[in-house]
Design a protein around this motif. Structure first.
Motif, PDB file in Angstrom:
ATOM      1  N   ARG A 155       0.838  -1.189   0.000  1.00  0.00           N
ATOM      2  CA  ARG A 155       0.000   0.000   0.000  1.00  0.00           C
ATOM      3  C   ARG A 155       0.873   1.239   0.000  1.00  0.00           C
ATOM      4  O   ARG A 155       0.804   2.063   0.897  1.00  0.00           O
ATOM      5  CB  ARG A 155      -1.008   0.035   1.154  1.00  0.00           C
ATOM      6  CG  ARG A 155      -0.620  -0.622   2.425  1.00  0.00           C
ATOM      7  CD  ARG A 155      -1.679  -0.418   3.461  1.00  0.00           C
ATOM      8  NE  ARG A 155      -1.033   0.031   4.670  1.00  0.00           N
ATOM      9  CZ  ARG A 155      -1.345   1.123   5.302  1.00  0.00           C
ATOM     10  NH1 ARG A 155      -2.314   1.881   4.872  1.00  0.00           N
ATOM     11  NH2 ARG A 155      -0.700   1.459   6.367  1.00  0.00           N
ATOM     12  N   ILE A 168       0.664   3.554  -2.274  1.00  0.00           N
ATOM     13  CA  ILE A 168      -0.125   4.729  -2.677  1.00  0.00           C
ATOM     14  C   ILE A 168      -1.247   4.861  -1.685  1.00  0.00           C
ATOM     15  O   ILE A 168      -2.114   4.001  -1.614  1.00  0.00           O
ATOM     16  CB  ILE A 168      -0.744   4.522  -4.065  1.00  0.00           C
ATOM     17  CG1 ILE A 168       0.296   4.096  -5.052  1.00  0.00           C
ATOM     18  CG2 ILE A 168      -1.385   5.768  -4.532  1.00  0.00           C
ATOM     19  CD1 ILE A 168      -0.305   3.872  -6.388  1.00  0.00           C
ATOM     20  N   ARG A 169      -1.254   5.925  -0.915  1.00  0.00           N
ATOM     21  CA  ARG A 169      -2.375   6.118  -0.019  1.00  0.00           C
ATOM     22  C   ARG A 169      -2.591   7.603   0.218  1.00  0.00           C
ATOM     23  O   ARG A 169      -1.805   8.416  -0.207  1.00  0.00           O
ATOM     24  CB  ARG A 169      -2.165   5.388   1.294  1.00  0.00           C
ATOM     25  CG  ARG A 169      -0.847   5.658   1.944  1.00  0.00           C
ATOM     26  CD  ARG A 169      -0.782   4.935   3.250  1.00  0.00           C
ATOM     27  NE  ARG A 169       0.483   5.170   3.888  1.00  0.00           N
ATOM     28  CZ  ARG A 169       1.487   4.324   3.867  1.00  0.00           C
ATOM     29  NH1 ARG A 169       1.363   3.188   3.234  1.00  0.00           N
ATOM     30  NH2 ARG A 169       2.601   4.607   4.470  1.00  0.00           N
ATOM     31  N   GLY A 170      -3.677   7.922   0.890  1.00  0.00           N
ATOM     32  CA  GLY A 170      -3.977   9.322   1.146  1.00  0.00           C
ATOM     33  C   GLY A 170      -4.664   9.891  -0.034  1.00  0.00           C
ATOM     34  O   GLY A 170      -4.811  11.019  -0.235  1.00  0.00           O
ATOM     35  N   MET A 196     -10.279  16.018  -1.077  1.00  0.00           N
ATOM     36  CA  MET A 196      -9.087  15.176  -1.187  1.00  0.00           C
ATOM     37  C   MET A 196      -8.096  15.786  -2.164  1.00  0.00           C
ATOM     38  O   MET A 196      -6.889  15.662  -1.991  1.00  0.00           O
ATOM     39  CB  MET A 196      -9.452  13.774  -1.681  1.00  0.00           C
ATOM     40  CG  MET A 196     -10.034  12.867  -0.648  1.00  0.00           C
ATOM     41  SD  MET A 196      -8.910  12.504   0.665  1.00  0.00           S
ATOM     42  CE  MET A 196      -7.682  11.588  -0.212  1.00  0.00           C
ATOM     43  N   GLN A 244      -3.367  16.973  -2.142  1.00  0.00           N
ATOM     44  CA  GLN A 244      -2.471  16.083  -2.864  1.00  0.00           C
ATOM     45  C   GLN A 244      -1.169  16.763  -3.230  1.00  0.00           C
ATOM     46  O   GLN A 244      -1.114  17.978  -3.414  1.00  0.00           O
ATOM     47  CB  GLN A 244      -3.123  15.611  -4.165  1.00  0.00           C
ATOM     48  CG  GLN A 244      -4.349  14.782  -3.962  1.00  0.00           C
ATOM     49  CD  GLN A 244      -4.055  13.539  -3.201  1.00  0.00           C
ATOM     50  OE1 GLN A 244      -3.001  12.947  -3.346  1.00  0.00           O
ATOM     51  NE2 GLN A 244      -4.982  13.143  -2.367  1.00  0.00           N
ATOM     52  N   ARG A 246      -2.562  12.671  -9.487  1.00  0.00           N
ATOM     53  CA  ARG A 246      -3.539  12.214  -8.498  1.00  0.00           C
ATOM     54  C   ARG A 246      -4.516  13.342  -8.176  1.00  0.00           C
ATOM     55  O   ARG A 246      -5.704  13.107  -7.955  1.00  0.00           O
ATOM     56  CB  ARG A 246      -2.812  11.759  -7.243  1.00  0.00           C
ATOM     57  CG  ARG A 246      -3.655  10.911  -6.346  1.00  0.00           C
ATOM     58  CD  ARG A 246      -2.781  10.241  -5.335  1.00  0.00           C
ATOM     59  NE  ARG A 246      -3.520   9.807  -4.194  1.00  0.00           N
ATOM     60  CZ  ARG A 246      -4.143   8.640  -4.092  1.00  0.00           C
ATOM     61  NH1 ARG A 246      -4.110   7.808  -5.090  1.00  0.00           N
ATOM     62  NH2 ARG A 246      -4.794   8.322  -3.009  1.00  0.00           N
ATOM     63  N   PHE A 281      -8.637  13.183  -8.586  1.00  0.00           N
ATOM     64  CA  PHE A 281      -9.697  13.525  -7.626  1.00  0.00           C
ATOM     65  C   PHE A 281     -10.620  14.597  -8.180  1.00  0.00           C
ATOM     66  O   PHE A 281     -11.826  14.600  -7.915  1.00  0.00           O
ATOM     67  CB  PHE A 281      -9.093  13.964  -6.301  1.00  0.00           C
ATOM     68  CG  PHE A 281      -8.794  12.806  -5.408  1.00  0.00           C
ATOM     69  CD1 PHE A 281      -7.499  12.438  -5.121  1.00  0.00           C
ATOM     70  CD2 PHE A 281      -9.821  12.058  -4.862  1.00  0.00           C
ATOM     71  CE1 PHE A 281      -7.227  11.361  -4.320  1.00  0.00           C
ATOM     72  CE2 PHE A 281      -9.563  10.984  -4.056  1.00  0.00           C
ATOM     73  CZ  PHE A 281      -8.257  10.638  -3.787  1.00  0.00           C
ATOM     74  N   GLN A 288      -8.349  11.606   4.705  1.00  0.00           N
ATOM     75  CA  GLN A 288      -7.126  11.032   4.155  1.00  0.00           C
ATOM     76  C   GLN A 288      -6.783   9.718   4.822  1.00  0.00           C
ATOM     77  O   GLN A 288      -6.207   8.839   4.200  1.00  0.00           O
ATOM     78  CB  GLN A 288      -5.970  12.014   4.313  1.00  0.00           C
ATOM     79  CG  GLN A 288      -5.952  13.026   3.195  1.00  0.00           C
ATOM     80  CD  GLN A 288      -4.630  13.712   3.114  1.00  0.00           C
ATOM     81  OE1 GLN A 288      -4.259  14.442   4.020  1.00  0.00           O
ATOM     82  NE2 GLN A 288      -3.918  13.471   2.051  1.00  0.00           N
ATOM     83  N   HIS A 333      -8.450   6.709   3.219  1.00  0.00           N
ATOM     84  CA  HIS A 333      -7.897   6.201   1.963  1.00  0.00           C
ATOM     85  C   HIS A 333      -6.582   5.530   2.280  1.00  0.00           C
ATOM     86  O   HIS A 333      -5.519   6.046   1.943  1.00  0.00           O
ATOM     87  CB  HIS A 333      -7.618   7.359   1.007  1.00  0.00           C
ATOM     88  CG  HIS A 333      -8.841   7.911   0.377  1.00  0.00           C
ATOM     89  ND1 HIS A 333      -9.729   8.716   1.033  1.00  0.00           N
ATOM     90  CD2 HIS A 333      -9.326   7.776  -0.872  1.00  0.00           C
ATOM     91  CE1 HIS A 333     -10.695   9.040   0.224  1.00  0.00           C
ATOM     92  NE2 HIS A 333     -10.492   8.497  -0.932  1.00  0.00           N
ATOM     93  N   ASP A 334      -6.611   4.371   2.955  1.00  0.00           N
ATOM     94  CA  ASP A 334      -5.352   3.855   3.467  1.00  0.00           C
ATOM     95  C   ASP A 334      -4.649   2.886   2.532  1.00  0.00           C
ATOM     96  O   ASP A 334      -3.710   2.230   2.930  1.00  0.00           O
ATOM     97  CB  ASP A 334      -5.544   3.218   4.831  1.00  0.00           C
ATOM     98  CG  ASP A 334      -6.449   2.009   4.744  1.00  0.00           C
ATOM     99  OD1 ASP A 334      -6.607   1.328   5.756  1.00  0.00           O
ATOM    100  OD2 ASP A 334      -7.008   1.765   3.666  1.00  0.00           O
TER     101      ASP A 334
END
Lengths: 119, 161, 640
Positions: free
Chosen positions: A115, A117-119, C300, C304, C309, C313, C610, C613-614
């Motif tokens: 994991r 890629i997170r956040g 979100m 970033q 990314r 979003f 945040q 979204h782990d």
């Protein structure tokens, strides 16, 4: 309307969803995806059942004697199931190939390590 | 955890079993493809059975010899040829005036004959050819991922932690 | 052969044929591969554009039965392709996206290996999406969804040495597969009650009697499955990862075609097949999902650090606008949703292409490492600014026109129903638009303005074949904003009328008089023509104000704009800009430094969102399961 088939297929789907949501090993997640597919396939085949019907093909004996039976089970869900089995096989193959490559890169197949890629 | 480096030794039992089983599997698979419109079966089912030849060759003779017998590059190109043939047979309907996938030739046979269903029969054959080459290529590819060099080191350690 | 009735099938099949030909011939030879891909994409584009005249202008609905298997005694036995104005609308978006992406990827991907596989997968993805939007059979739609998912997963993992590509692809495959299985289960339950797979016949069966719990359960399953494909919150997690790690020409296709295919599926499901959009419970469900999607997406995005990314979003958030507008179930709302979908394809494609240009020129998309690129890549900067103004909703670009229509539709719905919920929806939409603008100011400052770090001193502009699609999309963004009335009359109004005209959809496929015999009627019949605003006079006003401001600045006091020395010593470090004038050293305000106060104030909320979204595939899968359960329970209780 076979009750056992429907119950088992719903149990398979729930079992597969349990494996995908609760198990940490990625191979177990892939097995869970496969079990969901098999459960849905069993459900589709059972939808087409007609009580007392025969298989939807003509045998040579029926054609020669001229008395082809016409009360079939529904052939459409069988065609749907064939397509779905092929799709399930391809999903499993692709997922396993990705797991092998992930193992080579991340040196672990635990979902808590894969994991980045997170956040 | 490390992967086992392939099959450890070529036992004579596995070789004899694969040698005697392989012709039956291939013949039966081809029968299921050919009689697809008459009896249960068809392109995909028969194709997978014929592709089991790749797996039997791997189990009996190892990866290097299996790829010598069935070259993956040739299999890959043939898979695409089978698929192209399917699309062209479908487009024949458009060229001859009807809609896509219409039976446009050989479509006036008796029920129960081999070539009785029209273009669908040949589309079934091309699907069978595509599946047999495609699944064979897929099996060789994934086996090649796992055990790329299992022939030279039959004395290798069993490295499972 | 050149009868235009065959064009939908030819457009789809030629893409698959091209994919197989690239597989045979294109593995080693670059010229053959590029030629086959561009020629095939071009033929498909021409076929679809040639259908504009019969379908949009003359109002015909093309119905095509494969193998000439026409319905027998009122029962559909073949696979049918049906193209009415809604299908053609989404098909036009699809072909434009993949044709421009194909041109872009010739130079963008030239340094990668295994390009034969890339073009095969690219053509299969395009063929899958085009087949999805043109088909009239519900199982054919499922097969095309699967083709699309496989090609998308393989393309996500294409650059498998780059950061996170493999894990993004695995999560996309796992969650996409769950979504597809739910769609298939829904189709099976639907077949159990209706015994047909053709969309027109399903529509007439389900429209002639009220919905029973079996069909409502099928509706819930198919709704959830298609929502996974459209990337609505909480099914949006694979999108955020996949858009980031895929090659940028592929990200542009994802954000331009793949989630529009999911949106098209939901429109067909709710409006045509189940006739359920005149029930307020379903409207509230769709609008609630849309609002949550808008809000979570943009918050979100504010946090970033990676360019792509962030764009992912924002893509999720704009789809929230589309779903909200569609869920309002008025004529204005539906056309606002379709207009915003079209504009989203244009401006988001443009933004992704500029991100790809930045990535190719500099080698990174990390906002903290970029800066000052406007001097090195001026043309890319102009295209990026057009895209950023469009997405933020600034006039005279197209984002303003469609967002204005969305606000208007939500407000009109609040007034006509008197429900306070829709007023909240309008406020949320405006706030999200402001936050989108804030986020793009941050990106522009971090990436294009400010000082250029030393590592990026010798970046050059990207080649012409990469700039050409960007120019085409920028012109399209500006044109569809300025000539808004033309777009509404010729493109949106036919599409909206075709969506609401279920009777014509059924009768074209199954024979005239079929829907009358089954007792199906159109529900929403009003379709007013509307004139929202006048872009030309606004543009004139803008130019006058701009000239006035320039005059004031140029002719004003010479000391204006100079900083005076502060009392005491000039500070060091990055805050030296504010005290020492331009004599301070590296005074670049990075992307993470803007809006730090906003992020600090709402630290609790940002931590929760945040932290959720782990990155763990189990967590994301449990969201999908819980959301499906909530949808199913809500629909079985409230939708009749």
């Amino acid at each position: 309307m076979i009750i056992v088939n429907y119950c088992v297929s719903i149990m398979l789907i729930c079992l597969g969803l349990y494996a995908v949501t609760m198990k940490k090993d990625l191979i177990k997640v892939v097995i869970g995806l496969g079990i969901i597919d098999y459960g849905v396939n069993l459900f589709i085949v059972s939808v087409g059942f007609n009580d007392g019907g025969t298989a939807p093909i003509y045998t040579i004996a029926e054609l020669l004697n001229g008395a082809a039976s016409t009360y079939f089970v529904d052939p459409v869900p069988q065609a749907l199931t064939l397509t779905s089995i092929v799709i399930g096989a391809c999903v499993d193959a692709m997922a396993l190939a990705l797991v092998v490559m992930i193992y080579r890169k991340y040196h672990s197949i635990n979902a808590d390590d894969v994991r980045r890629i997170r956040g | 955890m490390r992967f086992k480096s392939g099959i450890q030794e070529r036992s004579i039992v596995v070789k004899c079993g694969a040698d005697s089983f392989l012709p039956f599997a291939v013949t039966f698979g081809v029968y299921i493809i050919l009689f697809g419109t008459v009896s249960p079966g068809g392109g995909f089912q028969g194709g997978v059975m014929v592709a089991s030849a790749a797996l039997l060759l791997y189990l009996a003779y190892g990866f290097k010899n299996a790829t010598k017998a069935l070259n993956p590059e040739v299999l890959r190109v043939n898979e695409a040829c089978g698929a192209t043939l399917y699309v062209i047979l479908g487009m024949l309907g458009i060229f001859l005036g009807a809609n896509f996938c219409r039976n446009v030739f050989f479509n006036d046979g008796q029920v129960g004959d081999l070539i009785s269903a029209g273009t669908i029969t040949f589309m079934g054959y091309s699907v069978g050819y595509k599946v047999l080459t495609g699944v064979g290529f897929l099996l060789l590819l994934m086996l090649g991922l796992l055990a790329p060099d299992d022939d030279e080191d039959e004395e290798e350690e069993v490295a499972v932690e | 052969m050149f009868d235009y009735h065959h064009f939908p099938v030819i457009a789809v099949m030629i893409l698959f044929l091209g994919a197989f030909l690239v597989e045979i011939f294109g593995a080693k030879n670059k010229a053959v591969r590029n030629t086959i891909a561009i020629v095939v994409a071009g033929i498909s584009t021409v076929c679809i554009y040639a259908l504009i005249k019969p379908v949009f202008f003359d109002g015909e609905v093309i119905s095509y039965w494969m193998g000439n298997w026409a319905p027998v005694s009122g029962y559909a036995i073949g696979i049918g392709y049906e193209v009415d104005a809604l299908n053609l609308f989404f098909a036009l978006l699809t072909v434009t996206t993949f044709f421009l992406s194909g041109i872009y990827s010739i130079r963008y991907m030239e340094k990668d290996e295994h390009l034969g596989h890339y073009y095969t997968l690219f053509l299969m993805l395009s063929g899958g999406v085009l087949g999805l939007v043109l088909t009239g059979d519900v199982f054919n739609m499922f097969v095309m969804i699967e083709i699309m998912t496989f090609a998308a997963v393989a393309l996500t993992a294409f650059r498998n040495r780059s950061f996170g590509a493999l894990e993004g692809a695995f999560k996309y495959l796992a969650l996409g597969s769950i979504g597809s299985s739910m769609t298939l289960a829904g189709i099976a339950v639907l077949y159990m009650s209706c015994h047909t797979l053709n969309m027109a016949q399903l529509s007439s069966i389900l429209g002639s009697q009220p919905l029973n719990p079996t069909t409502v359960f099928a509706f819930a399953l198919m709704f959830a499955g298609l929502a996974v494909k459209a990337f609505i919150v909480p099914f949006h997690t694979p999108a955020a990862d996949a858009y980031m790690v895929a090659p940028t020409s592929v990200s542009m296709m994802f954000s331009g075609m793949v989630n529009k295919a999911g949106v098209y599926g939901m429109i067909r499901l709710c409006y045509t097949i189940f006739h359920a959009m005149d029930q307020s419970s379903l409207q509230i469900l769709l609008v609630a999902f849309g609002c949550v999607t808008m809000f979570v997406g943009v918050t979100m995005a504010l946090a970033q650090h990676d360019f792509k990314r962030l764009l992912a979003f924002h893509s999720i958030s704009q789809i929230g606008y589309v779903i909200t507008a569609i869920g309002l179930s008025t004529a204005v709302g539906l056309s606002a949703g379709l207009f915003h979908a079209m504009n989203h394809t244009l401006f988001k494609g443009l933004l992704f292409l500029t991100a790809g240009a930045v990535l190719k020129a500099t080698g990174t998309t990390n906002l903290d490492k970029l800066g000052g690129l406007s001097k090195k890549m001026p043309l890319t900067t102009i295209c990026f600014l057009v895209g950023a103004f469009s997405i933020s909703g600034l006039p005279p670009f197209n984002g303003f026109a469609s967002k204005w229509m969305v606000y208007q539709a939500a407000y009109a719905k609040a007034v006509t129903t008197g429900n306070f919920f829709y007023a909240v929806v309008t406020i949320v939409a405006v706030v999200v638009s402001v936050m989108t603008l804030a986020s793009f100011i941050k990106v522009t400052q971090a990436c294009f303005f400010g000082q250029c770090p030393d590592s990026l001193k010798d970046t050059k502009e990207v080649p012409f074949s990469m700039r050409l699609p960007m120019w085409i999309l920028s012109v399209a963004c500006l044109a569809s904003g300025v000539f808004y009335n033309f777009v509404y009359e010729k493109v949106l109004y036919p599409a909206m009328v075709a969506t609401l005209n279920t009777v014509k959809y059924i009768d074209s496929m199954m024979g005239a008089g079929y829907s009358a015999a089954a007792g199906v009627q159109n529900h929403l019949v009003d379709a007013p023509r509307l004139s929202v605003w006048d872009p030309i006079s606004w543009l004139l006003l803008f130019v006058i104000c701009l000239v006035a401001i320039c005059l004031v600045v140029v002719l004003g006091d010479k000391t204006r704009g100079r900083l005076s020395d502060a009392e005491g010593e000039p500070q060091d470090g990055k805050y030296a800009t504010f005290f020492g004038g331009e004599h301070a050293l590296h005074s670049h305000v990075g992307g993470s430094d803007l809006f730090w106060g906003f992020k600090k104030d709402f630290k609790g909320y940002f931590n929760v969102v945040q932290g959720a979204h782990d990155g763990n595939v189990n967590t994301y899968a449990s969201w999908v399961v819980i959301a499906t359960a909530v949808i199913a329970i809500f629909m079985v209780i409230f939708v009749k």
